[in-house]
Design a protein around this motif. Sequence first.
Motif, PDB file in Angstrom:
ATOM      1  N   ALA A 137       0.836  -1.202   0.000  1.00 11.02           N
ATOM      2  CA  ALA A 137       0.000   0.000   0.000  1.00 11.02           C
ATOM      3  C   ALA A 137       0.872   1.254   0.000  1.00 11.02           C
ATOM      4  O   ALA A 137       1.912   1.302   0.650  1.00 11.02           O
ATOM      5  N   TYR A 138       0.418   2.285  -0.725  1.00  9.12           N
ATOM      6  CA  TYR A 138       1.132   3.560  -0.828  1.00  9.12           C
ATOM      7  C   TYR A 138       0.142   4.700  -0.619  1.00  9.12           C
ATOM      8  O   TYR A 138      -0.941   4.717  -1.231  1.00  9.12           O
ATOM      9  N   TYR A 139       0.519   5.599   0.265  1.00  2.00           N
ATOM     10  CA  TYR A 139      -0.291   6.794   0.466  1.00  2.00           C
ATOM     11  C   TYR A 139       0.167   7.861  -0.532  1.00  2.00           C
ATOM     12  O   TYR A 139       1.337   8.223  -0.585  1.00  2.00           O
ATOM     13  N   VAL A 140      -0.796   8.373  -1.312  1.00  2.00           N
ATOM     14  CA  VAL A 140      -0.496   9.300  -2.411  1.00  2.00           C
ATOM     15  C   VAL A 140      -1.235  10.607  -2.159  1.00  2.00           C
ATOM     16  O   VAL A 140      -2.419  10.609  -1.781  1.00  2.00           O
ATOM     17  N   SER A 141      -0.535  11.718  -2.390  1.00  2.00           N
ATOM     18  CA  SER A 141      -1.202  13.016  -2.258  1.00  2.00           C
ATOM     19  C   SER A 141      -0.522  14.044  -3.146  1.00  2.00           C
ATOM     20  O   SER A 141       0.673  13.934  -3.450  1.00  2.00           O
ATOM     21  N   PHE A 142      -1.275  15.045  -3.570  1.00  2.00           N
ATOM     22  CA  PHE A 142      -0.740  16.219  -4.233  1.00  2.00           C
ATOM     23  C   PHE A 142      -1.757  17.348  -4.050  1.00  2.00           C
ATOM     24  O   PHE A 142      -2.923  17.112  -3.688  1.00  2.00           O
ATOM     25  N   TYR A 143      -1.320  18.569  -4.277  1.00  2.00           N
ATOM     26  CA  TYR A 143      -2.161  19.740  -4.040  1.00  2.00           C
ATOM     27  C   TYR A 143      -2.449  20.456  -5.355  1.00  2.00           C
ATOM     28  O   TYR A 143      -1.572  20.549  -6.237  1.00  2.00           O
ATOM     29  N   VAL A 144      -3.704  20.953  -5.457  1.00  2.00           N
ATOM     30  CA  VAL A 144      -4.125  21.666  -6.664  1.00  2.00           C
ATOM     31  C   VAL A 144      -4.826  22.968  -6.269  1.00  2.00           C
ATOM     32  O   VAL A 144      -5.382  23.105  -5.170  1.00  2.00           O
ATOM     33  N   SER A 145      -4.768  23.921  -7.187  1.00  2.00           N
ATOM     34  CA  SER A 145      -5.504  25.182  -7.028  1.00  2.00           C
ATOM     35  C   SER A 145      -5.905  25.659  -8.414  1.00  2.00           C
ATOM     36  O   SER A 145      -5.080  25.663  -9.341  1.00  2.00           O
ATOM     37  N   LEU A 146      -7.162  26.047  -8.564  1.00  2.00           N
ATOM     38  CA  LEU A 146      -7.661  26.501  -9.864  1.00  2.00           C
ATOM     39  C   LEU A 146      -7.047  27.849 -10.213  1.00  2.00           C
ATOM     40  O   LEU A 146      -7.024  28.775  -9.388  1.00  2.00           O
ATOM     41  N   ALA A 147      -6.575  27.991 -11.449  1.00  2.00           N
ATOM     42  CA  ALA A 147      -5.987  29.255 -11.902  1.00  2.00           C
ATOM     43  C   ALA A 147      -7.079  30.318 -12.044  1.00  2.00           C
ATOM     44  O   ALA A 147      -8.210  30.032 -12.468  1.00  2.00           O
ATOM     45  N   ASP A 148      -6.721  31.574 -11.740  1.00  2.00           N
ATOM     46  CA  ASP A 148      -7.686  32.676 -11.709  1.00  2.00           C
ATOM     47  C   ASP A 148      -8.407  32.873 -13.033  1.00  2.00           C
ATOM     48  O   ASP A 148      -9.601  33.213 -13.069  1.00  2.00           O
ATOM     49  N   LYS A 149      -7.730  32.704 -14.138  1.00  2.00           N
ATOM     50  CA  LYS A 149      -8.282  33.066 -15.433  1.00  2.00           C
ATOM     51  C   LYS A 149      -9.057  31.930 -16.091  1.00  2.00           C
ATOM     52  O   LYS A 149      -9.413  32.016 -17.264  1.00  2.00           O
ATOM     53  N   SER A 150      -9.350  30.875 -15.324  1.00  2.00           N
ATOM     54  CA  SER A 150     -10.083  29.733 -15.880  1.00  2.00           C
ATOM     55  C   SER A 150     -11.575  30.052 -16.007  1.00  2.00           C
ATOM     56  O   SER A 150     -12.177  30.627 -15.091  1.00  2.00           O
ATOM     57  N   ARG A 151     -12.185  29.656 -17.102  1.00  2.00           N
ATOM     58  CA  ARG A 151     -13.648  29.759 -17.263  1.00  2.00           C
ATOM     59  C   ARG A 151     -14.347  28.616 -16.561  1.00  2.00           C
ATOM     60  O   ARG A 151     -15.477  28.776 -16.077  1.00  2.00           O
ATOM     61  N   TYR A 152     -13.647  27.453 -16.521  1.00  2.00           N
ATOM     62  CA  TYR A 152     -14.276  26.258 -15.978  1.00  2.00           C
ATOM     63  C   TYR A 152     -13.522  25.758 -14.744  1.00  2.00           C
ATOM     64  O   TYR A 152     -12.325  26.021 -14.564  1.00  2.00           O
ATOM     65  N   ALA A 153     -14.236  25.017 -13.907  1.00  2.00           N
ATOM     66  CA  ALA A 153     -13.657  24.225 -12.824  1.00  2.00           C
ATOM     67  C   ALA A 153     -14.232  22.820 -12.962  1.00  2.00           C
ATOM     68  O   ALA A 153     -15.400  22.646 -13.318  1.00  2.00           O
ATOM     69  N   ILE A 154     -13.412  21.796 -12.702  1.00  2.00           N
ATOM     70  CA  ILE A 154     -13.860  20.420 -12.914  1.00  2.00           C
ATOM     71  C   ILE A 154     -13.599  19.566 -11.670  1.00  2.00           C
ATOM     72  O   ILE A 154     -12.946  20.001 -10.720  1.00  2.00           O
TER      73      ILE A 154
END
Length: 556
Positions: A137-154
């Motif tokens: 087993a492996y614990y996996v993580s990463f961080y994301v942030s939506l860019a300001d100029k994006s029209r969409y978020a998913i």
Amino acid sequence: MLLTMSLTKYTFVRTRIMMHSSRNITGVIALLLLASIKPAFAQNLVRNCQLEETLGCPSSNGQLSYCKYWYEPGDGTSDFFHSCNTGNYSVPFNNFGFQNARSGEAYVNLISYYPRNGQYREYMQTKLACTMQAGKAYYVSFYVSLADKSRYAIDAIGAYFSTTKIEQNDDNLIDIVGDVHISNTAGQVIKDMVNWKIIQGTYIAQGGEKYITIGNFLANDEVVSDEFTSWEKELASYYIDDISVFPVEPIIELGNDTTICPNDSILFDFSDVCAYAGLIWEDGSDDLLRWVSEAKTYSLSGTIGCTQFYDDITISHSPDPGHFLPADTVICPNKIIDIIPNDNFSSYAWQDGSDQPSYSATSEGLYWLDVVNTYGCSFSDTVLISGLTEPNFRLGNDTLFCLGEETTLDPGIDSAFHHFLWSDNSTGTILTVSDSGEYWLQVINPCGEMTDNIFIHTYNCKPAIAAPNAFTPNGDGKNDEFTLKAENISNFKMYIYDRWGTMVFETSDISRGWDGSHLGSTAPTGTYVWLAVYDIRLDDHSYQTKKIKGTVVLIH
């Protein structure tokens, strides 16, 4: 002692150790150390996990390769932003908006949804420091942030693990096998443009996975999206930072301090575990596979992905009897040699199965003994008994050689178990001589002795030619002919020329001289040139042609 430093609370370490005897190998034993949780820090298998290490300062879009160890697996133009840039590719300001790095001064930007451009996708991929192990087993993580100029978020940002490098010849959606391994919760759209959101989960490896790829692996019609009324770019673009892959079970550990038999070795084999771990041993080597046998403390330190690692182990030896059988020896015809070890042991096993403390040898051969001492350690030793008879040799027939040269007398007997005494009281196996005389050699070995002699004669065999510088052919019986005096030459020829180059005399008889005549008449007084051509002997099979010339004065 094990010490690793990273972000989480516990570490889990695994290794494989193999032992073998360096003198009497009876097999190789593989020992799998028990996995244990230690109150140290976890080991992040991702290299450049905070994206701070660079191969250059980004100055344009699509320069993810400037982020050390990371690359775009397809034809997308994944962006690398770093504060070293002062324009559109900087941190925190860049052409997708404003965002401070979660840590450090760099992050990656991925266009993960671009419906106006079909299934366009951007990804980031790297090779892990360690290969994933099946069923672990492996614990996996990463961080994301939506860019300001994006029209969409998913809602579809995830990580996928693969055994081979993913390569795509276009900039479309990567077609993976199976499901995304680690992903944001379906339906939960990631639309925070201020804070960093963690995407995390536990992955059970199939075995052999070496690569992690991050991005959107879902087709447009599978993506849940939100749309903003204020936007500049008709897409969903996400900043990525701080990627971690922590094994929940052991990766590398040297194990507990131990005592081994002095003929044994321990194999630390991390080659199939962490090929890119960047580990250094106490002796400065970086081998991932290392046999050790010396009694001392061994330490291993370095980097596992983004983790600083240190561990050590002390290895001790039980007593070593060394060579406990007598030295190699010889046996003469009809003799017996008793082989007796120079120490006491718990058990004995001779080459023929005998279990007695000593052995009587009646013939030549290789004899060996396996023993076990009171500590339970096994040792082996051998003794080679060679057959030997009394000396038998010849120095050769009486001979002669050229004065000033040397010849070597060699009986053709090696020095083992033989004593040599020459006529000059020297004791070497050969004798070099340069003078005439009688020479003898006495050879003694445990089975007997022999003496032989030889007579050597020398003679002058150096080639030489001598010539007078004038002669008077007046018939007085003194110096009437020009004759060359020669020694140790062959194939002789001599030519004499007047000052106009006309040959006035020739001969191939060394004893024949020129009487000062030419074509039946007396040659005029003057200086004449002579040329001699002859062969000299180089050795028993080859010769060399020589030429020599000079002048002679004819006086009437």
